[in-house]
Enzyme design. Sequence first.
Site, PDB file in Angstrom:
ATOM      1  N   ASP A   1       0.897  -1.289  -0.039  1.00  0.00           N
ATOM      2  CA  ASP A   1       0.096  -0.362  -0.135  1.00  0.00           C
ATOM      3  C   ASP A   1       1.442   1.200   0.123  1.00  0.00           C
ATOM      4  OD1 ASP A   1      -2.023   1.784   0.287  1.00  0.00           O
ATOM      5  OD2 ASP A   1      -1.583   2.014   2.371  1.00  0.00           O
TER       6      ASP A   1
ATOM      7  N   ASP B   1       0.117   5.144   0.854  1.00  0.00           N
ATOM      8  CA  ASP B   1      -0.221   6.246   1.786  1.00  0.00           C
ATOM      9  C   ASP B   1      -0.280   5.506   3.114  1.00  0.00           C
ATOM     10  OD1 ASP B   1      -0.855   7.874  -0.406  1.00  0.00           O
ATOM     11  OD2 ASP B   1      -2.458   7.243  -0.158  1.00  0.00           O
TER      12      ASP B   1
HETATM   13 MG    MG Z   1      -3.027   3.780   3.385  1.00  0.00          MG
END
Ligand code: MG
Length: 202
Positions: free
Chosen positions: A12, A14
């Site tokens: 992932d 962010d």
């Molecule tokens: Mg995230």
Amino acid sequence: MTDAPQAAVFLDRDGVLNDPVPDPVDGRAESPLRAADVALAPGAVAGLAALIDTGLPLVVVSNQPAAAKGKVADENLLAVHDRVVALLAAEGLEIADWRYCFDHPRALDVARRDCACRKPRPGLLTAAAADHGLDLGASWIIGDTDADVGAARAVGATAVLVEHPDTAHRRSPDLVADAVVPDLAAAAAWVAARVDRHVALR
Ligand SMILES: [Mg+2]
Ligand SMILES: [Zn+2]
């Protein structure tokens, strides 16, 4: 050498590679929407370096719905992407494959409301697996929200949950990850300890 499907590490973005930033309206941590707001997350540089050292393919999988919701222009999201890549490159770090879902159930454009790729749906993962010959069941997903754990569950991958302090509102006790760690450095150490290096480096 063999053409057997290979394990990979899905990252992932962010809350894992870069810090979220407070939404100007409600103060909640959200994806950065301007390049100037991008900062690498704690542990991101050491963690990514360690993951590169495993020899496993790395693929970023990230939901970025802000443009679909009309909050920013597509160009903002591309500029943020470029800034994350540049900050990593300044540390000598490179990820070859970045995959984004730009859709959202409340997208202004009806065609962007019901996609197969918004995590926890597995479309980004299955597309990468098809492109690169990846074994999703042998792979890892490192993320900071329930959507990441859900995507891992959808494909039988191992879920490593990063507890970024700013995104606790996106984690519930309902989804249980295989490991819970404070940052990408710890996530990478957990994964690296479980990689069969003979497999990874063949
Ligand atoms: Mg995230
Ligand atoms: Zn999508």
